[in-house]
Design an enzyme around this catalytic site. Sequence first.
Site, PDB file in Angstrom:
ATOM      1  CD  GLU A   1      -7.495   3.104  -0.198  1.00  0.00           C
ATOM      2  OE1 GLU A   1      -6.398   2.631   0.143  1.00  0.00           O
ATOM      3  OE2 GLU A   1      -7.916   3.032  -1.366  1.00  0.00           O
TER       4      GLU A   1
ATOM      5  CG  HIS B   1      -4.842  -0.744   3.848  1.00  0.00           C
ATOM      6  ND1 HIS B   1      -5.087  -0.247   2.582  1.00  0.00           N
ATOM      7  CD2 HIS B   1      -4.029   0.164   4.444  1.00  0.00           C
ATOM      8  CE1 HIS B   1      -4.453   0.905   2.429  1.00  0.00           C
ATOM      9  NE2 HIS B   1      -3.790   1.165   3.549  1.00  0.00           N
ATOM     10  CG  ASN B   2      -7.244  -1.560  -0.548  1.00  0.00           C
ATOM     11  OD1 ASN B   2      -6.224  -1.313   0.095  1.00  0.00           O
ATOM     12  ND2 ASN B   2      -7.230  -1.696  -1.860  1.00  0.00           N
TER      13      ASN B   2
ATOM     14  CB  SER C   1      -0.912   0.026   1.225  1.00  0.00           C
ATOM     15  OG  SER C   1      -1.632   1.246   1.230  1.00  0.00           O
TER      16      SER C   1
ATOM     17  CE  LYS D   1      -2.912  -2.451  -0.382  1.00  0.00           C
ATOM     18  NZ  LYS D   1      -3.948  -2.076  -1.292  1.00  0.00           N
TER      19      LYS D   1
HETATM   20  C1  6PG Z   1      -3.193   1.429  -1.623  1.00  0.00           C
HETATM   21  C2  6PG Z   1      -4.470   1.615  -2.378  1.00  0.00           C
HETATM   22  C3  6PG Z   1      -4.370   0.970  -3.717  1.00  0.00           C
HETATM   23  C4  6PG Z   1      -5.420   1.457  -4.686  1.00  0.00           C
HETATM   24  C5  6PG Z   1      -6.789   1.002  -4.346  1.00  0.00           C
HETATM   25  C6  6PG Z   1      -7.840   1.856  -5.017  1.00  0.00           C
HETATM   26  O1  6PG Z   1      -3.279   0.907  -0.534  1.00  0.00           O
HETATM   27  O2  6PG Z   1      -2.154   1.838  -2.126  1.00  0.00           O
HETATM   28  O3  6PG Z   1      -5.518   1.032  -1.680  1.00  0.00           O
HETATM   29  O4  6PG Z   1      -4.341  -0.408  -3.523  1.00  0.00           O
HETATM   30  O5  6PG Z   1      -5.383   2.835  -4.738  1.00  0.00           O
HETATM   31  O6  6PG Z   1      -6.891  -0.301  -4.797  1.00  0.00           O
HETATM   32  O7  6PG Z   1      -8.982   1.131  -4.964  1.00  0.00           O
HETATM   33  P1  6PG Z   1     -10.287   1.505  -5.727  1.00  0.00           P
HETATM   34  O8  6PG Z   1      -9.940   1.724  -7.170  1.00  0.00           O
HETATM   35  O9  6PG Z   1     -11.177   0.327  -5.518  1.00  0.00           O
HETATM   36  O10 6PG Z   1     -10.782   2.762  -5.078  1.00  0.00           O
END
Ligand code: 6PG
Length: 478
Positions: free
Chosen positions: A192, A188-189, A130, A185
Site C-alpha cells: 500500500e 499488504h500495508n 483491511s 497484513k
Molecule cells: C488497511 C489500511 C489500514 C490503515 C493503514 C494506514 O488495510 O485498511 O492499511 O490498516 O489505513 O494502517 O497506515 P499508515 O498510517 O501507516 O499510512
Amino acid sequence: MTSEPHVGLTGLATMGANLARNLAHHAIPVAVHNRTFSRTEKFIADYGSEGPLSAYESTADWVSALSRPRLLISMVQAGAPTDAVIEEIIPHLDPGDILIDGGNANFRDTQRRHRSVAQHGVHFLGAGVSGGEEGALNGPSIMPGGDRDPYERAVRPVFEAIAAQVDGTPCCTYVGPDGAGHYVKMVHNGIEYADMQLIAESYDLLRHGAGLEVPEIAACFEQWNQSELESFLIEISARVLAKTDEASGQPLVDVILDAAEQKGTGRWTAQNALELGVPLTGITEAVFARTLSALKSERVAAAGRLAGPAPGTSRGDETLVDDLGHALYASKIVSYAQGFAQMAAASQAEGWGLDLGAMATIWRGGCIIRARFLDRIREAYGADPALANLMLAEFFAQALERAQDPWRRVVAKAAEMGIPAPAFSSSLAYYDGYRRARGPASLIQGLRDLFGAHTYRRIDREGAFHISWSGDGAENEI
Ligand code: 6PG
C-alpha cells in the site's frame, strides 16, 4: 446460532464499531464492549437498531454473556493497548475460548501473544483486517492466522459472512500459524505504501514535468482507472485530486501539508525485509520518501540553497503522460513481486506454508490495495506455486517488456528535470538488477578480500579464496 451473543467485540473506535455493525447486518448477535462505557452507550444509541447488538459495561458481564466456546474480537490499537486488553480479558475466559486480535499488530507480538494465551488453553488468532472504515462496514479483506482447528470450526463462517466477496469467493482465508495473518497484513500495508508513493510520483511528474493542472491530472487518473491500472487507490486518487478546498477555492491537494505520516506497518515491512535479506526496494523507498517528506522545515531551507536543473516546463508533453501510465504499471508489478518474494521468504523462515495465490485471491476485494491485476497474480501462483519471482510469470514478463521503454524514459526525464522519483527508479533498478546474469558484485567481493581478508568464491571451482594482498599476491584456498 443461539440468540445469546455469539461474538464479543471490544474496541469501538471506527474500525471496531463498523466491524460490529457489519456482523450485526449479517444477523450475527454481537455483544459490544469498550474501555470507556460512554462510547459503548453512544454506539448503541446510534446503531443499536441495525441488528442484534447488545452492550455491556464490565468485562466480566460482557464475557459471561457470550455463548460457548466464546469468540471474542479485540479491535483496539496495536501495541500496549492490545496487551492491556488481553490481560484484562484472559482471567474471564475458559479453555477452548477463542480470542482474535483484529488490529494492525506486529507479527512478532502476535507470535508472543499466541504463546502466552495458549498457556490458558485459549486459542489466539491474529487477523489482519483491511479496507478502512468503509471496508470494515461493508466487507473487508480478512487475513486470519493462528490455530487452524478453532478457526475452521468457529471463526470461518463468521469471517466469510462479513468479508468482501469477489466472484462469489470471500476475501478471507486461513493464512497460517501464529503470526502469519498479521505478517501478510503487514506486507499488504507495505505494498500500500509503495502503491501510494508511485501514485504521488506520477502526480508530481504530471504536474511539474508534463505541466498539467490538477483537474487534468484527476482526469488522467480516472482514465488510468479504466485500464490495466484499475485499482481502488487509483480510483480514489482521482477523487482526492478533483476535490476543491471550500475555504480557499484551491485544489485540496494544494492546501494539505506535504508531510506524510505513518503508523509503522510500512517501516516494519522494510525492517523485516532487511532481516530476511530480501531486496524490497520499492516499499523501502516509499517509507523513506515519507520520512523525507516529514522533514518539511529542512526542505524549505534547502530549497533556497541547493541547486537543481534550470526550470523548464514541458507543458503538453504527451509522451511523458503516456509513458507514466506504463512506468506506473511496471513499477507496481515490481513492488508486488518484491512483496510476494518477501512473503515466500518469511513463509520458509517461519515454516508457515503460505499459499501466495490464496493471498492474491483475498486481496482482490475489500482491501486498500485491491486491483484488477491481482487476478493475474492469483493465476501466476496457481500455475506455479513455487514461482521464484512474479516478474518471471509469462503475463508479467511480457507486461514488463512492453513497459520498459517508457519506464526508462520516465526515470531518465525525472532525473533530468530534478523531480525525485525514488519508487520509479528503484523499481527499474531492481528489474535491471534481477535480469542481470552477471553483475558488478565481484568487485565488492574483491574489495572485501583486500581490506578484510573476507575471502571470495570463484565462478570456476568450489571453495573460499583469499589473495595474499600484502604478501606475494598469490591466491590461497582457505
Ligand atoms: C488497511 C489500511 C489500514 C490503515 C493503514 C494506514 O488495510 O485498511 O492499511 O490498516 O489505513 O494502517 O497506515 P499508515 O498510517 O501507516 O499510512
